[in-house]
Design a protein around this motif. Structure first.
Motif, mmCIF file in Angstrom:
data_model
loop_
_atom_site.group_PDB
_atom_site.id
_atom_site.type_symbol
_atom_site.label_atom_id
_atom_site.label_comp_id
_atom_site.label_asym_id
_atom_site.label_seq_id
_atom_site.Cartn_x
_atom_site.Cartn_y
_atom_site.Cartn_z
ATOM 1 N N MET A 77 -67.546 3.688 -38.025
ATOM 2 C CA MET A 77 -68.053 2.750 -37.017
ATOM 3 C C MET A 77 -66.925 2.271 -36.110
ATOM 4 O O MET A 77 -67.093 2.192 -34.882
ATOM 5 C CB MET A 77 -68.719 1.556 -37.705
ATOM 6 N N ARG A 78 -65.762 1.952 -36.687
ATOM 7 C CA ARG A 78 -64.634 1.493 -35.873
ATOM 8 C C ARG A 78 -64.199 2.565 -34.888
ATOM 9 O O ARG A 78 -63.889 2.276 -33.722
ATOM 10 C CB ARG A 78 -63.463 1.092 -36.776
ATOM 11 N N GLU A 79 -64.181 3.810 -35.334
ATOM 12 C CA GLU A 79 -63.778 4.905 -34.452
ATOM 13 C C GLU A 79 -64.805 5.127 -33.340
ATOM 14 O O GLU A 79 -64.443 5.427 -32.202
ATOM 15 C CB GLU A 79 -63.594 6.178 -35.267
ATOM 16 N N GLU A 80 -66.102 4.973 -33.671
ATOM 17 C CA GLU A 80 -67.140 5.156 -32.655
ATOM 18 C C GLU A 80 -67.035 4.105 -31.561
ATOM 19 O O GLU A 80 -67.094 4.415 -30.369
ATOM 20 C CB GLU A 80 -68.524 5.096 -33.313
ATOM 21 N N VAL A 81 -66.862 2.857 -31.961
ATOM 22 C CA VAL A 81 -66.735 1.782 -30.973
ATOM 23 C C VAL A 81 -65.455 1.955 -30.167
ATOM 24 O O VAL A 81 -65.437 1.745 -28.944
ATOM 25 C CB VAL A 81 -66.764 0.407 -31.666
ATOM 26 N N ALA A 82 -64.373 2.359 -30.834
ATOM 27 C CA ALA A 82 -63.114 2.584 -30.127
ATOM 28 C C ALA A 82 -63.260 3.692 -29.090
ATOM 29 O O ALA A 82 -62.728 3.589 -27.976
ATOM 30 C CB ALA A 82 -62.014 2.939 -31.123
ATOM 31 N N ALA A 83 -63.982 4.759 -29.445
ATOM 32 C CA ALA A 83 -64.189 5.867 -28.504
ATOM 33 C C ALA A 83 -64.976 5.408 -27.284
ATOM 34 O O ALA A 83 -64.686 5.819 -26.151
ATOM 35 C CB ALA A 83 -64.907 7.018 -29.208
ATOM 36 N N ILE A 84 -65.959 4.551 -27.509
ATOM 37 C CA ILE A 84 -66.761 4.043 -26.382
ATOM 38 C C ILE A 84 -65.896 3.182 -25.460
ATOM 39 O O ILE A 84 -65.942 3.315 -24.228
ATOM 40 C CB ILE A 84 -67.960 3.231 -26.914
ATOM 41 N N CYS A 85 -65.099 2.309 -26.057
ATOM 42 C CA CYS A 85 -64.267 1.402 -25.258
ATOM 43 C C CYS A 85 -63.128 2.125 -24.556
ATOM 44 O O CYS A 85 -62.611 1.645 -23.539
ATOM 45 C CB CYS A 85 -63.704 0.293 -26.142
ATOM 46 N N SER A 86 -62.711 3.267 -25.083
ATOM 47 C CA SER A 86 -61.590 3.996 -24.479
ATOM 48 C C SER A 86 -62.042 5.048 -23.476
ATOM 49 O O SER A 86 -61.206 5.732 -22.896
ATOM 50 C CB SER A 86 -60.756 4.682 -25.568
ATOM 51 N N SER A 87 -63.349 5.173 -23.281
ATOM 52 C CA SER A 87 -63.845 6.170 -22.328
ATOM 53 C C SER A 87 -63.399 5.826 -20.917
ATOM 54 O O SER A 87 -63.073 4.684 -20.591
ATOM 55 C CB SER A 87 -65.372 6.246 -22.389
ATOM 56 N N SER A 88 -63.397 6.808 -20.061
ATOM 57 C CA SER A 88 -62.885 6.640 -18.689
ATOM 58 C C SER A 88 -63.682 5.619 -17.896
ATOM 59 O O SER A 88 -63.181 5.017 -16.956
ATOM 60 C CB SER A 88 -62.907 7.983 -17.954
ATOM 61 N N LEU A 89 -64.939 5.396 -18.297
ATOM 62 C CA LEU A 89 -65.757 4.464 -17.540
ATOM 63 C C LEU A 89 -65.502 3.011 -17.931
ATOM 64 O O LEU A 89 -65.852 2.096 -17.215
ATOM 65 C CB LEU A 89 -67.248 4.782 -17.758
ATOM 66 N N ARG A 90 -64.893 2.826 -19.117
ATOM 67 C CA ARG A 90 -64.815 1.472 -19.639
ATOM 68 C C ARG A 90 -63.402 0.962 -19.884
ATOM 69 O O ARG A 90 -63.212 -0.195 -20.227
ATOM 70 C CB ARG A 90 -65.583 1.404 -20.977
ATOM 71 N N HIS A 91 -62.401 1.808 -19.756
ATOM 72 C CA HIS A 91 -61.091 1.398 -20.232
ATOM 73 C C HIS A 91 -60.486 0.246 -19.444
ATOM 74 O O HIS A 91 -59.588 -0.427 -19.928
ATOM 75 C CB HIS A 91 -60.126 2.590 -20.267
ATOM 76 N N ASN A 92 -60.980 -0.011 -18.239
ATOM 77 C CA ASN A 92 -60.435 -1.126 -17.466
ATOM 78 C C ASN A 92 -61.276 -2.387 -17.600
ATOM 79 O O ASN A 92 -60.973 -3.396 -17.001
ATOM 80 C CB ASN A 92 -60.349 -0.743 -15.986
ATOM 81 N N GLN A 93 -62.367 -2.321 -18.368
ATOM 82 C CA GLN A 93 -63.279 -3.446 -18.422
ATOM 83 C C GLN A 93 -63.379 -4.071 -19.807
ATOM 84 O O GLN A 93 -63.640 -5.257 -19.920
ATOM 85 C CB GLN A 93 -64.678 -3.007 -17.970
ATOM 86 N N LEU A 94 -63.197 -3.313 -20.853
ATOM 87 C CA LEU A 94 -63.431 -3.805 -22.197
ATOM 88 C C LEU A 94 -62.126 -3.950 -22.962
ATOM 89 O O LEU A 94 -61.337 -3.022 -23.057
ATOM 90 C CB LEU A 94 -64.376 -2.857 -22.948
ATOM 91 N N ASP A 95 -61.936 -5.134 -23.513
ATOM 92 C CA ASP A 95 -60.785 -5.407 -24.364
ATOM 93 C C ASP A 95 -61.225 -5.134 -25.801
ATOM 94 O O ASP A 95 -62.138 -5.778 -26.318
ATOM 95 C CB ASP A 95 -60.356 -6.860 -24.182
ATOM 96 N N PHE A 96 -60.570 -4.191 -26.468
ATOM 97 C CA PHE A 96 -61.006 -3.740 -27.799
ATOM 98 C C PHE A 96 -60.099 -4.307 -28.885
ATOM 99 O O PHE A 96 -58.880 -4.395 -28.723
ATOM 100 C CB PHE A 96 -60.979 -2.211 -27.862
#
Length: 716
Positions: free
Chosen positions: A690-709
């Protein structure tokens, strides 16, 4: 009111200015310390710097170790002292609504670099420092070999009775040992639970463990290669008996062999599969670090040990403080047994004990195991629950299962002997600076989020400030596990109101299509324990000014140590060898220095601990009547009956903000993408997948400037 506001702003400005000065000083010292390691493999260091340092610092009081103490030990201890002062000032800044703990370069560069890798979830900051550390190792090894190999000729090798390749093998073995010392110098810092150095860069005790694993693995590999090269050299020379030599002066080979064996045993039992399946084996064999350190000192001598001393020194102070705190019995007020095989323990808390949300503490129950200490997340808020400290324990292992059975037995104990260590947590939290918090949990991973939500509920009730919108996505396997949500609010005694918060809870039951209640006892059993006069409220080991006291203890214990070894050298050792280190026994010198080090720590830390213990006792600890009832059964219900009435109007229950989904897993990508914004923080706590899945979502190119993980993990 305006006058108070002006005074607060003035104080804030002064504290901020002092912190800026401390920042700069810490950075300068750390840069100089790292520069020493970079320059160590060069001729400039060995032929110019080191002789000059020794000529000025070697004395009849400290001997040749005086130079190593100043160059390698003092900088890190000074950083630890200054960090304590910095964090002490942070406490006052927090009271003014400010926070600035994470100040080192790249602290804001937290975008994820690796998600699914052998190293786990790694940010670009961590990857950058890891790359720099590996570069330091490669640079040191190549420079050492280059400088030594160019001086190895047939003639020089023949003078030593070696061939060229044998001389190079021996030199390589020595260099691998020097390389291992670089890792060993930092190895103990991440496992110093109360470390001011780790906290000042925003790291907690549990999040630092992975750095200890990286360093420990590298140290074991380098020292193993170091030992194997020497063994190969001795075998080729038909002189394997060298392994058993214990020289009076210089390096003791047998001590090195024992050090290597201890390191290999600890490394082997630290493997992921062994550690998870046979935790007790890992736990007990890891105490070989005591023999490892002692034998290392006897192997290389105390003068050389000063190079890696600061990490060990800070760890010893922290470990002894933990030992002193662990000897105290803590007042266990009550326990709440949930139908999902979980237990909430409630301890009496000293009013001055403060901790941040997501903090953890270690618990020992002698009736189950006298030696085992288990870490658990604190679910209470020190602001909301001023007199109670709570933890939630899921019955998943042998230790926790024994506790659950003991409390659920027909005749539960009327008192439990409990000791704690901690709490340990971040110096401050930055939740209020976000517009939205998305919390994703799996099973018992919900526990760190309970403390966050309780803290924000209290702030929304008492402070006039903006509270971020909260979305809690909790995944459970069974519907009975939904009772964990009941712990989001205190059971009794605390006034709270969530009607003014933007709180949404999405609960997912993944393995059941509907709520299963048949044959299940959904009642929650609350047990009140009888107090004992020997019990005391949970307290901070060095009082409310913990950081200030720790700063004093580090400085005073080290000065005491220098005084003791100064007297030893001047009055006893120097008259014998006159700083030559060629006459007096190296082993005896090391044992005496190591003994004085331990004595200085024990004496000063004990005085500091007893002083604060006496003070807290004098101010009074809440001990309840021995005639308290021992058992009562309530039925607040599982999640199917979530109407927990709150004590402050308007009455509001969790059921109004909770949506339950059966037979499906949360679509995390959809949920997180809908919550994306310029100031959104995503926290995840649960299984590795689960941690890896959420990390992958937050690190995607669409989100990396918006979400603090941020990933919260208590298992490695």
């Amino acid at each position: 009111m305006d006058k108070n506001s002006t005074t607060n702003r003035k104080h804030h400005g002064i504290f901020k200015m002092i912190q800026v000065v401390l920042k700069m000083l810490i950075m300068v010292i750390f840069t100089g310390y790292i520069m020493i390691w970079i320059m160590m493999p060069t001729d400039t260091f060995w032929l110019h710097w080191l002789p000059t340092i020794h000529s000025k610092l070697d004395s009849t009081y400290l001997g040749k170790q005086g130079a190593n103490v100043l160059v390698y030990t003092v900088p890190i201890l000074l950083i630890a002292v200054l960090s304590c002062l910095y964090l002490h000032l942070e406490k006052y800044l927090d009271s003014y609504g400010q926070s600035s703990v994470k100040f080192l370069p790249f602290a804001s560069w937290r975008r994820l670099a690796l998600v699914k890798s052998p190293l786990g979830i790694v940010s670009w900051t961590e990857l950058a420092f890891l790359a720099m550390f590996i570069t330091l190792l490669i640079w040191s090894f190549s420079s050492y070999l280059h400088e030594i190999f160019k001086n190895i000729t047939r003639e020089s090798a023949a003078q030593m009775g070696d061939n060229i390749w044998e001389a190079k093998l021996q030199s390589s073995a020595l260099m691998l040992g020097l390389l291992g010392n670089i890792c060993l110098a930092f190895l103990f810092i991440p496992v110093t639970r109360g470390s001011s150095i780790m906290q000042i860069i925003g790291l907690t005790a549990e999040s630092s463990i992975k750095y200890h694993i990286w360093l420990g693995t590298t140290t074991t590999l380098l020292f193993t290669a170091h030992g194997l090269c020497y063994i190969a050299y001795w075998i080729n020379k038909n002189n394997i008996s060298e392994m058993l030599k214990w020289n009076k002066v210089g390096v003791s080979n047998l001590a090195g062999v024992i050090t290597l064996i201890c390191g290999l045993v600890m490394g082997a039992t630290s493997c992921n599969k062994i550690r998870r399946k046979f935790f007790e084996l890992f736990f007990y064999t890891h105490h070989l670090y005591i023999i490892f350190v002692v034998m290392y000192v006897l192997h290389v001598g105390f003068t050389y040990t000063c190079i890696i001393l600061p990490g060990i020194y800070l760890f010893l102070i922290d470990r002894y403080l933990r030992l002193l705190q662990g000897q105290q019995r803590v007042r266990l007020v009550s326990a709440r047994v949930l139908p999902c095989n979980a237990v909430e323990l409630n301890f009496s808390k000293h009013s001055e004990l403060c901790y941040s949300p997501t903090s953890m503490m270690f618990i020992n129950l002698p009736s189950i195991s006298k030696l085992q200490w288990h870490p658990f997340t604190i679910t209470s808020s020190c602001k909301m629950d001023s007199d109670v400290l709570s933890v939630l324990i899921k019955s998943e292992g042998r230790w926790s299962s024994e506790l659950y059975k003991k409390l659920l037995s027909p005749s539960p104990p009327d008192r439990l002997l409990v000791s704690i260590e901690g709490p340990y947590g971040p110096a401050s939290n930055d939740f209020l600076r976000h517009d939205m918090l998305v919390m994703v949990s799996g099973g018992s991973g919900i526990t760190p989020f309970i403390s966050i939500i309780r803290e924000l509920i209290f702030i929304s009730d008492t402070a006039n400030c903006r509270i971020p919108k909260i979305l809690l996505v909790a995944a459970f396997q069974r519907s009975v596990d939904l009772s964990l949500l009941d712990c989001l609010l205190p059971l009794t005694g605390t006034s709270c109101n969530i009607s003014g918060m933007q709180l949404e809870i999405q609960a997912y039951v993944t393995r059941e299509k509907e709520a299963v209640t048949a044959g299940l006892d959904l009642d929650q059993t609350s047990i009140c324990f009888k107090p004992n006069l020997s019990d005391r409220s949970a307290f901070q080991v060095l009082g409310p000014n913990y950081r200030l006291w720790l700063m004093v203890l580090i400085a005073s214990s080290f000065l005491t140590f220098l005084l003791l070894i100064g007297i030893l050298n001047r009055c006893y050792i120097y008259p014998i060898d006159h700083n030559s280190e060629l006459i007096y026994s190296s082993s005896l010198r090391s044992i005496l220095n190591l003994s004085f080090l331990c004595v200085s720590i024990v004496v000063t830390v004990t005085i500091g601990f007893l002083w604060n213990k006496t003070r807290s006792t004098r101010e009074g600890m809440q001990i309840f009547s021995p005639d308290s009832p021992t058992l009562m059964t309530t039925s607040p219900g599982s999640h199917n009956n979530l109407d927990i009435e709150l004590e402050s109007p308007p009455n509001y229950s969790l059921s109004h903000v909770t949506t339950t989904y059966y037979g499906e897993k949360p679509n995390l990508e959809r949920i997180i993408s809908q919550c994306g914004g310029p100031n959104t923080k995503v926290l995840v706590s649960g299984p590795k997948k689960m941690r890896e899945e959420v990390a992958a979502i937050c690190s995607s190119s669409l989100r990396h400037n918006q979400l603090d993980f941020e990933s919260i993990s208590f298992s490695w």
